[in-house]
Design a protein around this motif. Structure first.
Motif, PDB file in Angstrom:
ATOM      1  N   ARG A 112       0.829  -1.205   0.000  1.00 51.78           N
ATOM      2  CA  ARG A 112       0.000   0.000   0.000  1.00 51.78           C
ATOM      3  C   ARG A 112       0.860   1.250   0.000  1.00 51.78           C
ATOM      4  NH1 ARG A 112      -4.391   0.165   4.502  1.00 51.78           N
ATOM      5  NH2 ARG A 112      -2.599   0.254   5.850  1.00 51.78           N
ATOM      6  N   LEU A 113       0.223   2.352  -0.360  1.00 57.43           N
ATOM      7  CA  LEU A 113       0.864   3.657  -0.251  1.00 57.43           C
ATOM      8  C   LEU A 113       0.855   4.088   1.200  1.00 57.43           C
ATOM      9  CD1 LEU A 113      -0.798   5.547  -3.249  1.00 57.43           C
ATOM     10  CD2 LEU A 113       1.381   4.329  -3.204  1.00 57.43           C
ATOM     11  N   ILE A 114       1.833   4.898   1.563  1.00 51.13           N
ATOM     12  CA  ILE A 114       1.827   5.470   2.906  1.00 51.13           C
ATOM     13  C   ILE A 114       0.704   6.502   2.940  1.00 51.13           C
ATOM     14  CG2 ILE A 114       3.521   7.261   2.383  1.00 51.13           C
ATOM     15  CD1 ILE A 114       4.647   6.772   5.226  1.00 51.13           C
ATOM     16  N   GLY A 115      -0.008   6.563   4.035  1.00 55.32           N
ATOM     17  CA  GLY A 115      -1.177   7.439   4.081  1.00 55.32           C
ATOM     18  C   GLY A 115      -1.071   8.533   5.106  1.00 55.32           C
ATOM     19  N   GLY A 116      -2.164   9.257   5.255  1.00 57.65           N
ATOM     20  CA  GLY A 116      -2.240  10.349   6.215  1.00 57.65           C
ATOM     21  C   GLY A 116      -2.248   9.836   7.638  1.00 57.65           C
ATOM     22  N   ASN A 117      -1.872  10.696   8.564  1.00 56.36           N
ATOM     23  CA  ASN A 117      -1.863  10.369   9.992  1.00 56.36           C
ATOM     24  C   ASN A 117      -1.056   9.106  10.283  1.00 56.36           C
ATOM     25  OD1 ASN A 117      -3.642  12.538  10.481  1.00 56.36           O
ATOM     26  ND2 ASN A 117      -5.377  11.230   9.942  1.00 56.36           N
ATOM     27  N   HIS A 118       0.023   8.913   9.551  1.00 56.34           N
ATOM     28  CA  HIS A 118       0.840   7.707   9.720  1.00 56.34           C
ATOM     29  C   HIS A 118       1.690   7.844  10.976  1.00 56.34           C
ATOM     30  CE1 HIS A 118       3.707   4.512   8.855  1.00 56.34           C
ATOM     31  NE2 HIS A 118       2.796   4.048   8.039  1.00 56.34           N
ATOM     32  N   ASP A 119       1.743   6.794  11.746  1.00 60.05           N
ATOM     33  CA  ASP A 119       2.510   6.784  12.985  1.00 60.05           C
ATOM     34  C   ASP A 119       3.028   5.363  13.180  1.00 60.05           C
ATOM     35  OD1 ASP A 119       3.331   6.603  15.687  1.00 60.05           O
ATOM     36  OD2 ASP A 119       1.871   8.086  16.317  1.00 60.05           O
ATOM     37  N   ASP A 120       4.289   5.237  13.551  1.00 56.58           N
ATOM     38  CA  ASP A 120       4.875   3.903  13.730  1.00 56.58           C
ATOM     39  C   ASP A 120       4.114   3.035  14.726  1.00 56.58           C
ATOM     40  OD1 ASP A 120       6.847   4.306  11.881  1.00 56.58           O
ATOM     41  OD2 ASP A 120       8.350   4.922  13.349  1.00 56.58           O
ATOM     42  N   HIS A 125      -0.008  -0.166   8.412  1.00 55.03           N
ATOM     43  CA  HIS A 125       1.077  -0.897   7.767  1.00 55.03           C
ATOM     44  C   HIS A 125       0.925  -0.914   6.254  1.00 55.03           C
ATOM     45  CE1 HIS A 125       1.682  -3.256  11.758  1.00 55.03           C
ATOM     46  NE2 HIS A 125       1.983  -1.978  11.855  1.00 55.03           N
ATOM     47  N   GLU A 126       2.076  -0.899   5.570  1.00 56.05           N
ATOM     48  CA  GLU A 126       2.080  -0.859   4.110  1.00 56.05           C
ATOM     49  C   GLU A 126       2.137  -2.246   3.475  1.00 56.05           C
ATOM     50  OE1 GLU A 126       2.905   2.778   5.830  1.00 56.05           O
ATOM     51  OE2 GLU A 126       4.390   1.166   5.893  1.00 56.05           O
ATOM     52  N   LEU A 127       2.576  -3.262   4.188  1.00 52.98           N
ATOM     53  CA  LEU A 127       2.629  -4.614   3.638  1.00 52.98           C
ATOM     54  C   LEU A 127       1.701  -5.523   4.438  1.00 52.98           C
ATOM     55  CD1 LEU A 127       3.878  -6.665   1.662  1.00 52.98           C
ATOM     56  CD2 LEU A 127       5.636  -7.098   3.392  1.00 52.98           C
ATOM     57  N   HIS A 128       0.793  -6.190   3.725  1.00 53.90           N
ATOM     58  CA  HIS A 128      -0.143  -7.129   4.350  1.00 53.90           C
ATOM     59  C   HIS A 128      -0.014  -8.479   3.663  1.00 53.90           C
ATOM     60  CE1 HIS A 128      -2.533  -4.267   6.782  1.00 53.90           C
ATOM     61  NE2 HIS A 128      -1.981  -3.421   5.934  1.00 53.90           N
ATOM     62  N   ARG A 144       3.256  -5.360   8.155  1.00 47.77           N
ATOM     63  CA  ARG A 144       4.475  -4.694   8.618  1.00 47.77           C
ATOM     64  C   ARG A 144       4.480  -3.247   8.143  1.00 47.77           C
ATOM     65  NH1 ARG A 144      10.114  -3.999   7.163  1.00 47.77           N
ATOM     66  NH2 ARG A 144      11.309  -3.875   9.073  1.00 47.77           N
ATOM     67  N   ASN A 145       4.959  -2.383   9.012  1.00 47.00           N
ATOM     68  CA  ASN A 145       5.096  -0.962   8.710  1.00 47.00           C
ATOM     69  C   ASN A 145       6.449  -0.705   8.067  1.00 47.00           C
ATOM     70  OD1 ASN A 145       4.868   1.832   8.724  1.00 47.00           O
ATOM     71  ND2 ASN A 145       5.668   1.980  10.798  1.00 47.00           N
ATOM     72  N   PHE A 146       6.463   0.045   6.982  1.00 53.06           N
ATOM     73  CA  PHE A 146       7.710   0.445   6.338  1.00 53.06           C
ATOM     74  C   PHE A 146       7.895   1.960   6.364  1.00 53.06           C
ATOM     75  CE2 PHE A 146       7.332  -3.808   4.806  1.00 53.06           C
ATOM     76  CZ  PHE A 146       8.640  -4.237   4.664  1.00 53.06           C
TER      77      PHE A 146
END
Length: 173
Positions: A112-120, A125-128, A144-146
């Motif tokens: 997925r694309l990184i989106g708004g309000n992203h926080d570790d 997460h961008e990979l499912h 997993r978050n990238f």
């Protein structure tokens, strides 16, 4: 400089080309018979009402990554004149469009694309990794978050090869 165009997404499978386009007033998903490359024949199409960013076809099932809230849509393409949606997947988080797909056995990898309000610490997460044993109801096996968009991906054995938007780490394994 030249502005880069968003080219249609395509997938070839069993003498058919599956084409996805940006959201339009007409259908965004098309199936073409190319068994005679000199005369492609339109077999059918479906209105997705979203950008089609990636396509993966296996048998009579097409998986499409979209710009809609349900980043993954599962389509029955057995009869291209009557394409129907049989399942979908809403990944947690907001604003993250589905962008890339790779299939290995009964596991579908969604980037997925990184989106708004992203926080570790959030679940944006961008990979499912999805179990698609039952295509009508994909199950999230993990994510997993990238902290960057996954623009493309390929999975081989136990490795995922990622093309990301991280300018210091565009290629990740």
């Amino acid at each position: 400089f030249r502005k880069r165009r968003n080219r249609p997404k395509r997938f070839y499978y069993s003498s058919r080309v599956y084409v996805g386009t940006q959201k339009a007033t007409g259908p965004e998903f098309h199936v073409l018979d190319v068994s005679n490359p000199a005369s492609p024949i339109s077999l059918g199409y479906a209105e997705v009402n979203a950008d089609v960013n990636a396509i993966y076809v296996n048998g009579n099932t097409a998986y499409i990554a979209t710009s809609a809230d349900d980043e993954l849509r599962v389509l029955n393409v057995a009869d291209p004149a009557n394409i129907s949606m049989v399942g979908n997947y809403y990944a947690p988080g907001d604003s993250e469009d589905g962008k890339a797909l790779s299939l290995v056995g009964s596991k579908l990898y969604l980037g997925r694309l990184i989106g708004g309000n992203h926080d570790d610490h959030d679940d944006h997460h961008e990979l499912h990794i999805l179990d698609i044993s039952s295509p009508s109801s994909p199950i999230n096996l993990g994510s997993r978050n990238f902290s960057s968009s996954i623009n493309d991906l390929t999975v081989r054995d136990y490795l995922a090869f990622l093309a990301t938007s991280d300018s210091n780490n565009e290629f990740q394994i």
